[in-house]
Design a protein around this motif. Structure first.
Motif, PDB file in Angstrom:
ATOM      1  N   ASP A 407       0.655  -1.245  -0.087  1.00  0.00           N
ATOM      2  CA  ASP A 407      -0.122   0.177  -0.264  1.00  0.00           C
ATOM      3  C   ASP A 407       0.874   1.157   0.088  1.00  0.00           C
ATOM      4  O   ASP A 407       0.521   2.500  -0.308  1.00  0.00           O
ATOM      5  CB  ASP A 407      -0.886   0.279   1.401  1.00  0.00           C
ATOM      6  N   ASP A 408       2.043   1.612  -0.036  1.00  0.00           N
ATOM      7  CA  ASP A 408       2.916   2.692  -0.098  1.00  0.00           C
ATOM      8  C   ASP A 408       2.864   3.087  -1.375  1.00  0.00           C
ATOM      9  O   ASP A 408       2.390   2.206  -2.784  1.00  0.00           O
ATOM     10  CB  ASP A 408       4.308   1.623   0.438  1.00  0.00           C
ATOM     11  N   LEU A 409       2.723   4.115  -1.962  1.00  0.00           N
ATOM     12  CA  LEU A 409       2.392   4.991  -3.081  1.00  0.00           C
ATOM     13  C   LEU A 409       3.902   5.065  -3.118  1.00  0.00           C
ATOM     14  O   LEU A 409       4.243   6.612  -2.324  1.00  0.00           O
ATOM     15  CB  LEU A 409       1.675   5.803  -2.915  1.00  0.00           C
ATOM     16  N   LEU A 410       4.274   5.315  -4.614  1.00  0.00           N
ATOM     17  CA  LEU A 410       5.957   6.128  -5.369  1.00  0.00           C
ATOM     18  C   LEU A 410       5.317   7.000  -6.124  1.00  0.00           C
ATOM     19  O   LEU A 410       4.207   6.698  -7.010  1.00  0.00           O
ATOM     20  CB  LEU A 410       6.108   5.151  -5.614  1.00  0.00           C
ATOM     21  N   MET A 411       5.520   8.335  -6.120  1.00  0.00           N
ATOM     22  CA  MET A 411       5.000   9.330  -7.343  1.00  0.00           C
ATOM     23  C   MET A 411       6.426   9.657  -7.610  1.00  0.00           C
ATOM     24  O   MET A 411       7.538  10.241  -7.263  1.00  0.00           O
ATOM     25  CB  MET A 411       4.633   9.888  -6.375  1.00  0.00           C
ATOM     26  N   LEU A 412       7.198   9.891  -9.094  1.00  0.00           N
ATOM     27  CA  LEU A 412       7.800  10.070  -9.985  1.00  0.00           C
ATOM     28  C   LEU A 412       7.714  11.158 -10.664  1.00  0.00           C
ATOM     29  O   LEU A 412       6.435  11.081 -11.493  1.00  0.00           O
ATOM     30  CB  LEU A 412       8.786   8.871 -10.922  1.00  0.00           C
ATOM     31  N   HIS A 413       8.569  12.578 -10.855  1.00  0.00           N
ATOM     32  CA  HIS A 413       7.406  13.169 -11.599  1.00  0.00           C
ATOM     33  C   HIS A 413       8.405  13.847 -11.870  1.00  0.00           C
ATOM     34  O   HIS A 413       9.577  14.001 -11.542  1.00  0.00           O
ATOM     35  CB  HIS A 413       6.396  14.577 -10.469  1.00  0.00           C
ATOM     36  N   THR A 414       8.135  14.993 -13.020  1.00  0.00           N
ATOM     37  CA  THR A 414       9.479  16.017 -13.954  1.00  0.00           C
ATOM     38  C   THR A 414       8.942  17.375 -12.867  1.00  0.00           C
ATOM     39  O   THR A 414       7.871  17.962 -12.736  1.00  0.00           O
ATOM     40  CB  THR A 414       9.517  16.179 -15.326  1.00  0.00           C
ATOM     41  N   ASP A 415      10.042  18.846 -13.013  1.00  0.00           N
ATOM     42  CA  ASP A 415       9.549  20.280 -11.625  1.00  0.00           C
ATOM     43  C   ASP A 415       8.671  20.513 -12.547  1.00  0.00           C
ATOM     44  O   ASP A 415       8.122  21.975 -11.750  1.00  0.00           O
ATOM     45  CB  ASP A 415      11.052  20.254 -11.984  1.00  0.00           C
ATOM     46  N   GLY A 416       8.040  20.278 -14.274  1.00  0.00           N
ATOM     47  CA  GLY A 416       7.564  21.548 -13.933  1.00  0.00           C
ATOM     48  C   GLY A 416       6.055  20.816 -13.019  1.00  0.00           C
ATOM     49  O   GLY A 416       4.962  22.214 -13.443  1.00  0.00           O
ATOM     50  N   ILE A 417       5.498  19.862 -13.272  1.00  0.00           N
ATOM     51  CA  ILE A 417       4.190  19.933 -12.394  1.00  0.00           C
ATOM     52  C   ILE A 417       4.234  20.804 -10.749  1.00  0.00           C
ATOM     53  O   ILE A 417       3.042  21.480 -10.669  1.00  0.00           O
ATOM     54  CB  ILE A 417       3.682  17.991 -12.365  1.00  0.00           C
ATOM     55  N   SER A 418       4.739  20.528 -10.668  1.00  0.00           N
ATOM     56  CA  SER A 418       5.416  21.533  -8.966  1.00  0.00           C
ATOM     57  C   SER A 418       6.480  22.886  -8.650  1.00  0.00           C
ATOM     58  O   SER A 418       6.411  23.317  -7.893  1.00  0.00           O
ATOM     59  CB  SER A 418       6.135  20.409  -8.352  1.00  0.00           C
ATOM     60  N   ARG A 419       6.892  23.366  -9.829  1.00  0.00           N
ATOM     61  CA  ARG A 419       7.788  24.838 -10.386  1.00  0.00           C
ATOM     62  C   ARG A 419       6.690  25.706  -8.843  1.00  0.00           C
ATOM     63  O   ARG A 419       5.815  26.489 -10.059  1.00  0.00           O
ATOM     64  CB  ARG A 419       8.437  24.362 -11.105  1.00  0.00           C
ATOM     65  N   ARG A 420       6.873  25.827  -8.373  1.00  0.00           N
ATOM     66  CA  ARG A 420       6.590  27.515  -7.737  1.00  0.00           C
ATOM     67  C   ARG A 420       8.029  28.303  -6.784  1.00  0.00           C
ATOM     68  O   ARG A 420       7.965  29.455  -5.951  1.00  0.00           O
ATOM     69  CB  ARG A 420       5.779  27.281  -6.132  1.00  0.00           C
ATOM     70  N   GLY A 421       9.142  28.728  -8.265  1.00  0.00           N
ATOM     71  CA  GLY A 421      10.403  28.852  -7.453  1.00  0.00           C
ATOM     72  C   GLY A 421      11.558  28.673  -8.311  1.00  0.00           C
ATOM     73  O   GLY A 421      11.156  27.574  -8.838  1.00  0.00           O
TER      74      GLY A 421
END
Length: 473
Positions: A407-421
Motif C-alpha cells: 500500500d506504499d505509494l511512490l510518485m515520480l515526476h518532472t519539475d514542471g508539475i510542481s515548480r513555484r520558484g
C-alpha cells in the motif's frame, strides 16, 4: 493645368474652408497617435510580429502624411493657381522636399504642343526646370521598359477614347534613383467634343509602396513561421505519442501477486509554450520479472527535444532489458548525451523495482527525488549523488535502496508539475499535503487525477509528467 470647369463634366463645388480645417486637425491628431504607437513598438529582429506591427505603423504614417498634404492643397487651392508675391517677398517654395512636393501636375496641349509642368513635377522627376518639361513622346524614355506599354495604353485610351487616366508606373530619374508614380488625369474637350489637351496629377508613392511591400513581406514571413511552428508542433506530438507508453490511465503489468504494481501516469503540456518538450515517463517489465520505472526531462522544445528524448528512452529501455543497474545505466546515458550531435542537458530518475522483495533500487541525475507516501504522510527520498545528464564527461552515479511496504505509494515526476520558484520547494510541499487524500484513493489512477487537479491549471513554464506506482499487498 486648366480649371476643372473646362473638362468634359462640371466640377463639384469645393468644401467650406472650416470643414477642411477640421479634417486637417483630425488628420494631424490621428497621425500623432499612430506615430506614438510606432515609437512604443519594440523592434526585435527575432520577432516577426513586432516587425509586422512596425511596418503597419509606417504604412499608416505615410498614408496620413499624404492625406494631410492633399487636404492642405484643398485648403490653399490648386497648385497652378497664380499667386502674386509682394515685391521683395521671399519665394514660398521650400528648400527641402516637403510633403506637397510629392504631388505635381502637368498639361499637354495637343493643338499647340505646349507642355506645362508644375515646379513639384520637376522635383519628382529629378529634372532641372531649365531643361523644360517632357512631351508625351519623350515621357516613356524615363520609364522602366516593362512599364512603357502600360503608359502607352493609358495615353491612347485617354486621347482617343476620352477615358480617364488612373494607373502607376516606375521612372528612373537622372540621378538613377527609382520612383513609383501614381498618375490620374482626364482629357479636356473643345467645343466640338474633340480632345484638345490632357491634364494629369502625378503623385510620388514610392515610400508608400515600399511600406506596403514591407507589410506584405513581414505578414508573409509571420505566416510562414506560424506554419513552420504548427508543423513542428504536430511532428513533436506525433513523435512523443509514438515513443511514450500507449497507456494514459491505470496499467496493471502482466505479473501479478505479492508486490505487484498498480501504475498510472499523465502528461501535462506547457501552459506558456505551444511546443512540446522533452519530458518522458516509462514503466517496463524486465525479463527477470523486475520493473523499470523512469521519468526524465530534457532542455528545449520541439522536434529537437522530442527526438533526443526518443533516443535516450530507447537506449534506456535497451540497457535495462540487458540487466544494467540504474547507476551504471545513467552513466551510459550521460556519455550518450555528451557525445550527441545535438548537445542538450537532461535530468532523470531510473528505478528498478523487485516485486518479490518489494525493494526499490534507484539513481538520479539532477532530478527531483521520488516522493514516498505511507500511512497518510509523505516525504521525499534522500537522493544519491548524481549530476545532470550531459553536464560533464565520465560522471559517476550512485545508487540507493528503499524497502517498500504494501500500500506504499511512490510518485515520480518532472519539475514542471510542481515548480513555484527557483527550486520548486513550495510545489513539492503541496504534493506532500495530498498524502491523506492519496491514502483514501482507490488506486494509482485516482492519485494521478488528484495531482493533476492540484497542478493541472497552473501556468507552467515547461511541460510536465507524473507517474504513480502503488505497491500491491
Amino acid at each position: 493645368m486648366p480649371s476643372p470647369m473646362f473638362a468634359d463634366h462640371p466640377a463639384q463645388q469645393p468644401p467650406e474652408r472650416g470643414m477642411v480645417d477640421a479634417l486637417i486637425t483630425r488628420t494631424r491628431r490621428l497621425r500623432g497617435d499612430v506615430d506614438a504607437v510606432r515609437q512604443d513598438t519594440s523592434v526585435d529582429e527575432e520577432d516577426p510580429h513586432g516587425r509586422w506591427q512596425l511596418a503597419l505603423c509606417d504604412l499608416a504614417v505615410h498614408q496620413l502624411d499624404d492625406l494631410g498634404a492633399h487636404l492642405g492643397q484643398l485648403k490653399t487651392g490648386l497648385p497652378t493657381e497664380a499667386r502674386e508675391e509682394s515685391p521683395g517677398q521671399a519665394p514660398t517654395r521650400p528648400k527641402s522636399r516637403s510633403l506637397l512636393s510629392r504631388v505635381g501636375s502637368a498639361e499637354w496641349n495637343l493643338l499647340t504642343d505646349e507642355v506645362n509642368w508644375s515646379d513639384e513635377l520637376y522635383e519628382i522627376f529629378g529634372r532641372a526646370p531649365e531643361a523644360g518639361p517632357l512631351s508625351l513622346d519623350e515621357l516613356p524614355s524615363m520609364l522602366f521598359a516593362e512599364d512603357q506599354a502600360f503608359l502607352a495604353t493609358m495615353m491612347t485610351d485617354c486621347l482617343v477614347d476620352g477615358k480617364a487616366i488612373d494607373g502607376e508606373f516606375r521612372i528612373v530619374r537622372t540621378d538613377q534613383s527609382v520612383r513609383t508614380l501614381h498618375m490620374m488625369g482626364e482629357p479636356v474637350l473643345d467645343a466640338d467634343g474633340c480632345t484638345a489637351s490632357m491634364w494629369a496629377v502625378l503623385r510620388d508613392v514610392s515610400e508608400l509602396r515600399r511600406s506596403q511591400h514591407a507589410v506584405r513581406e513581414t505578414r508573409d514571413s509571420l505566416q510562414r513561421q506560424r506554419h513552420i511552428a504548427q508543423t513542428e508542433h504536430r511532428i513533436a506530438v506525433e513523435l512523443q505519442e509514438a515513443v511514450l507508453p500507449p497507456w494514459r490511465g491505470s496499467l496493471r503489468p502482466p505479473r501479478s501477486g505479492p508486490g505487484a504494481l498498480d501504475l498510472a501516469a499523465h502528461y501535462l503540456p506547457s501552459a506558456t509554450s505551444a511546443l512540446i518538450g522533452g519530458d518522458w515517463y516509462d514503466a517496463l517489465e524486465l525479463p527477470d520479472g523486475q520493473m523499470l520505472l523512469t521519468v526524465g526531462d530534457l532542455t528545449g522544445h520541439g522536434v529537437s527535444a522530442t527526438s533526443t528524448m526518443a533516443m535516450l528512452l530507447g537506449a534506456l529501455r535497451g540497457m535495462a532489458v540487458a540487466g544494467i543497474r540504474p547507476g551504471a545505466l545513467l552513466g551510459h546515458l550521460n556519455q550518450l548525451l555528451d557525445t550527441s550531435t545535438q548537445p542538450a542537458l537532461g535530468s532523470a530518475i531510473c528505478c528498478r523495482y523487485d516485486p518479490a522483495a518489494r525493494l526499490l533500487t534507484w539513481a538520479q541525475a539532477g532530478h527531483p527525488a521520488p516522493l514516498l507516501f505511507r500511512d497518510g504522510t509523505g516525504r521525499a527520498l534522500t537522493p544519491p549523488e548524481g549530476v545532470l545528464l550531459g553536464a560533464t564527461s565520465g560522471a559517476a552515479y550512485e545508487q540507493a535502496e528503499v524497502q517498500l511496504r504494501a500500500d506504499d505509494l511512490l510518485m515520480l515526476h518532472t519539475d514542471g508539475i510542481s515548480r513555484r520558484g527557483p527550486a520548486g520547494d513550495a510545489g513539492i510541499g503541496r504534493l506532500l499535503e495530498l498524502a491523506p487524500r492519496f491514502a483514501e484513493a482507490r488506486g494509482a489512477q485516482e492519485c494521478v487525477r488528484l495531482a493533476v487537479e492540484e497542478f493541472g491549471e497552473a501556468e507552467r513554464e515547461n511541460d510536465a509528467c507524473v507517474l504513480v506506482a502503488r505497491i500491491g499487498a
